[in-house]
Scaffold this active site. Structure first.
Site, PDB file in Angstrom:
ATOM      1  N   HIS A 201      -4.103  13.044   1.242  1.00 38.89           N
ATOM      2  CA  HIS A 201      -3.820  13.833   2.444  1.00 38.89           C
ATOM      3  C   HIS A 201      -3.840  15.337   2.210  1.00 38.89           C
ATOM      4  CE1 HIS A 201      -2.978  10.290   4.785  1.00 38.89           C
ATOM      5  NE2 HIS A 201      -2.010   9.901   3.959  1.00 38.89           N
TER       6      HIS A 201
ATOM      7  N   GLN B 142       1.457   1.178  -3.476  1.00 44.28           N
ATOM      8  CA  GLN B 142       2.088   1.508  -2.200  1.00 44.28           C
ATOM      9  C   GLN B 142       2.038   0.319  -1.241  1.00 44.28           C
ATOM     10  OE1 GLN B 142       0.521   5.727  -1.149  1.00 44.28           O
ATOM     11  NE2 GLN B 142       2.595   5.524  -0.337  1.00 44.28           N
TER      12      GLN B 142
ATOM     13  N   GLU C 196       2.427  -0.433   2.425  1.00 47.45           N
ATOM     14  CA  GLU C 196       2.372   0.336   3.667  1.00 47.45           C
ATOM     15  C   GLU C 196       1.897  -0.489   4.854  1.00 47.45           C
ATOM     16  OE1 GLU C 196       1.244   4.703   2.721  1.00 47.45           O
ATOM     17  OE2 GLU C 196      -0.334   3.472   1.808  1.00 47.45           O
TER      18      GLU C 196
ATOM     19  N   ASP D 290       3.640   4.759   7.283  1.00 47.64           N
ATOM     20  CA  ASP D 290       2.580   3.803   7.585  1.00 47.64           C
ATOM     21  C   ASP D 290       3.141   2.406   7.810  1.00 47.64           C
ATOM     22  OD1 ASP D 290       0.093   5.204   7.666  1.00 47.64           O
ATOM     23  OD2 ASP D 290       0.218   5.501   5.511  1.00 47.64           O
TER      24      ASP D 290
END
Length: 248
Positions: free
Chosen positions: A44, A145, A147, A173
């Site tokens: 990001h 992760q 998510e 998320d």
């Protein structure tokens, strides 16, 4: 530099932040502040290969483990960062054990990672090949992760992948995937499921938080690896506090 993977596996409470600014000086400052680790956010933030190389150099200079949050789980996204001297990877949207094993293949020489000791991690070719390969496989960190709602049905299998060091919840998320608010009981229950699955196989549970005041409560529930905000948030918050005091 401290062996971050050993500390994660030992269940130490560890706190870092995302780094979104492509700057070695930022990494250097965060290391001087005593953070346990930081995560260069390539998912990001505009962190290119050249900038990451300098950030990894800065992290090693101050003994600060630098991980990356990769944009994808592709091998070509992961192994160059490790060659530069990054300590590991946080991989977004790990939904199945098969996806976790694919990441392990990109990270670990024992599972097919292309071998070269010529980068910073290999002492630019000065380290004995056998020792370098062993050290890389033993110390590189893999934070998977969680998510997606779909991942909740495969937590035990993901956690059981030997190379996974922590199940790390991305709450923004995950709440979107669950269709609930960030403060909803459904999300809290999901975080609890992730934590329990990690603990069943003696792995760590991790969580992104925005408020350091929340760390103690989550730690009491068994979470040990925290990413709290980002360098941008720290700068913005500090500047706002300065201006509020100046205008008081």
């Amino acid at each position: 530099m401290t062996d971050l993977r050993a500390r994660v596996r030992a269940g130490e409470r560890l706190t870092g932040c995302f780094v979104k600014t492509p700057s070695p000086q930022v990494v250097e400052l965060l290391g001087m502040a005593g953070m346990d680790f930081v995560v260069a956010d390539r998912e990001h933030a505009p962190i290119g290969t050249g900038a990451l190389d300098l950030m990894a150099l800065a992290g090693r200079a101050v003994g600060l483990p630098l991980l990356i949050r990769s944009r994808t789980a592709e091998a070509a996204e992961i192994w160059p960062a490790l060659d530069m001297g990054c300590s590991g990877v946080m991989v977004p949207h790990v939904r199945t054990a098969a996806e976790a094993r694919a990441v392990a293949g990109a990270m670990k020489y024992a599972h097919g990672r292309g071998f070269s000791p010529s980068g910073r991690a290999g002492g630019y070719g000065s380290l004995p090949a056998v020792d370098y390969r062993r050290a890389q496989d033993e110390t590189t960190v893999f934070l998977a992760q969680i998510e997606d709602a779909a991942a909740l049905e495969h937590l035990d299998e993901i956690a059981a992948v030997p190379e996974v060091d922590a199940l790390f919840v991305g709450p923004a998320d995950l709440s979107l995937s669950l269709g609930c608010a960030a403060d909803a009981p459904e999300l809290a229950a999901a975080i609890g499921r992730v934590t329990q699955a990690a603990h069943r196989v003696r792995k760590a549970a991790g969580l992104f938080v925005t408020d350091p005041a929340s760390i103690a409560a989550h730690a009491a529930r068994g979470v040990t690896v925290f990413v709290c905000g980002s360098d941008q948030g720290l700068i913005l918050g500090g500047a706002r506090r300065l201006m509020a005091a100046a205008r008081a």
